[in-house]
Write an enzyme that holds these catalytic residues in place. Sequence first.
Site, mmCIF file in Angstrom:
data_model
loop_
_atom_site.group_PDB
_atom_site.id
_atom_site.type_symbol
_atom_site.label_atom_id
_atom_site.label_comp_id
_atom_site.label_asym_id
_atom_site.label_seq_id
_atom_site.Cartn_x
_atom_site.Cartn_y
_atom_site.Cartn_z
ATOM 1 N N ASP A 152 0.837 -1.195 0.000
ATOM 2 C CA ASP A 152 0.000 0.000 0.000
ATOM 3 C C ASP A 152 0.879 1.255 0.000
ATOM 4 O O ASP A 152 1.853 1.346 0.757
ATOM 5 C CB ASP A 152 -0.895 -0.018 1.241
ATOM 6 N N GLU A 189 1.674 -0.532 -5.026
ATOM 7 C CA GLU A 189 0.748 0.548 -5.348
ATOM 8 C C GLU A 189 1.660 1.757 -5.550
ATOM 9 O O GLU A 189 2.137 2.351 -4.584
ATOM 10 C CB GLU A 189 -0.237 0.810 -4.216
#
Length: 703
Positions: free
Chosen positions: A344, A380
């Site tokens: 993330d 990401e």
Amino acid sequence: MTETWPGSAYPLGATFDGSGTNFALFSEAAEKVELSLFDDAGVETRVPLAEVDASVWHGYLPGVEAGQRYGYRVHGEYDPSAGKRANPSKLLLDPYAKAISGEIDWHPSLFSYDFDDPESRNDDDSASHMMLGVVVNPFFDWAGDRTPHTPYNESVIYEAHVKGLTMTHPAVPENQRGTFAGVGHPAVIEHLVRLGVTAIELMPVHQFVNDSVLQEQGLSNYWGYNTIGFFAPHAAYASTGDRGQQVQEFKAMVRSLHEVGIEVVLDVVYNHTAEGNHLGPTLCFRGIDNMAYYRLMEDDPAYYRDYTGTGNSLNVRNPHSLQLIMDSLRYWVTEMHVDGFRFDLAATLAREFYEVDRLATFFELVQQDPVVSQVKLIAEPWDLGPGGYQVGNFPPQWTEWNGKYRDTVRDFWRGEPATLGEFASRLSGSPELYETSGRRPVASINFITAHDGFTLRDLVSYDEKHNEANGEDGNDGESHNRSWNSGVEGETDDPGVLQLRARRQRNFLATLFLSQGVPMLLHGDELGRTQRGNNNVYAQDSQLSWIDWESADDALLEFTSRVSRLRREHPVFRRARFFTGRTVRSGPGEGLPDVEWLSTDASAMADADWDSDSVRSVGVFINGNGIRARDRRGQRITDDHFVLYFNADEGAVQFRLPPPDYAPTWHVELDTAQEAHPDSGYDAGESVELPARSVLVLRAAAA
């Protein structure tokens, strides 16, 4: 008095060996460390850890067994203006806890200041309001478990939420719904196998904290991007208990998925922690060694540097923070048998100094690590800091969520002008992003929808977000969704609109699975899942966010399985190398290019066509002999020739099929308009009408 032996400074955390437990905690800020043991009645016993080596405080306690709950109290300097926040009245969670019991209740004692005076010091004891670490039994019968090791180009990733995937599944026992056991249930696994899924990417399963602000509104942190324990499976996702049972249940889930060849990829949040900014609670890292674990403002270390929008950023400049991340990654691979990670806001991990740096120490450590370097690594590739959008810029070992793929495919299928050229690039694996750095098409994790945003059904049903349930007056969530409601906003019983929406969903799915790169499907998109226009269900632990299995769109499920099977059976759709456009010199495709983009008259697309605002349709010939790959025995891989036609225009378009040297006849493999039956076919040079907003896939018939 509890018997204590010197023990060892390694490994960090609580390590049970069958006879007792070794405890080890890193803290350069500590002047004294106490281990707090809690019995079943909550009575605390404090044990000083007198041994310290290289800032690691440690001790071995014979007789302390699995299931023992514990925490730490760290004595040291408390001077927030200097970045020092030790306070022994605050019970602290072990950063290396393998399991965590209980939840915090947001009592004022969890904070090191009084709410009415942020400059004050609060010395109220927080123990009775804290979650506790649990000593775990590391032994588990893996029954010969082996990781599937599916190559990227053969992978199909399914992004799922543990609770959202299983909470309403009628075949899953009620006590297992919303849990790891539910994900590992045969009925759920059977569904994944039917879809051709090779890897399930689970949204955060590290122990996370539920935000008080959300709880006060009757909401909760459903997504879980608020980690507090990087080694512990989230206790609320276990059906069997929180005294270490969550570890056993997680392992059993992994074992069940591995048995059918499905890998487990974890969405991990190492960029920040649940302690928030300078006004957040003191739960773990802040009280153990604030300056080592967090990025502080250089000119005022009372405050935190925030690249994540959550109040803090983990300090990847510090070797002990990096060690925490690497130890966590290795633990999940070696002990929990997971097969990869999706990072993330991964750009934050590359901010060793200020700017995003692909040569940052974190990437060097990953590349050199004999364990972590061998699993799937998915970034990401952005964060909220300056220069944070880094799609295409991660090191060669990494793959990336390709946000440009999502945006381009959405724009093409809603009829945006001048998107054809970029659409062709995305269909080809985005070579302009990855080829020049020595990467391959699989560097692109292709997705059209993900947890953050509209579901696929909502993408074709709403022009605007409808986030009223979140209590933020519609100010949360992305406002530019690149969506189109197909003529009516939201739910409707208009048969024409419903037919168009169904076709558009099939278009998106066909595009996703037939693009070069790695397809990622959002859970429930194959079933027509809706969030009723809410594009930010981070706080919605309810039927709004869960899959509604009873209302599944069976026709869409069947289509998804079919297009997934088409990809699996034909390597032309999952090439290991980029197209070259050069002529194939041997085999059945001799004299033809490995790829050719076709205009409506079967001629090669002209440069002017790519940039035209009015051209919204294209064909592409893919040479089955141009794969440029070999199997494990060294034999060249070949396949059938295919022609794919994409029409995003609002009207039908006539395409002429290529001449006989491409193939004498073509069979229909896929038709999103369902105008042609799969057993129908066409002759070379024949004219084919492609209905408005549809995809047609033709396969060359055997000679």
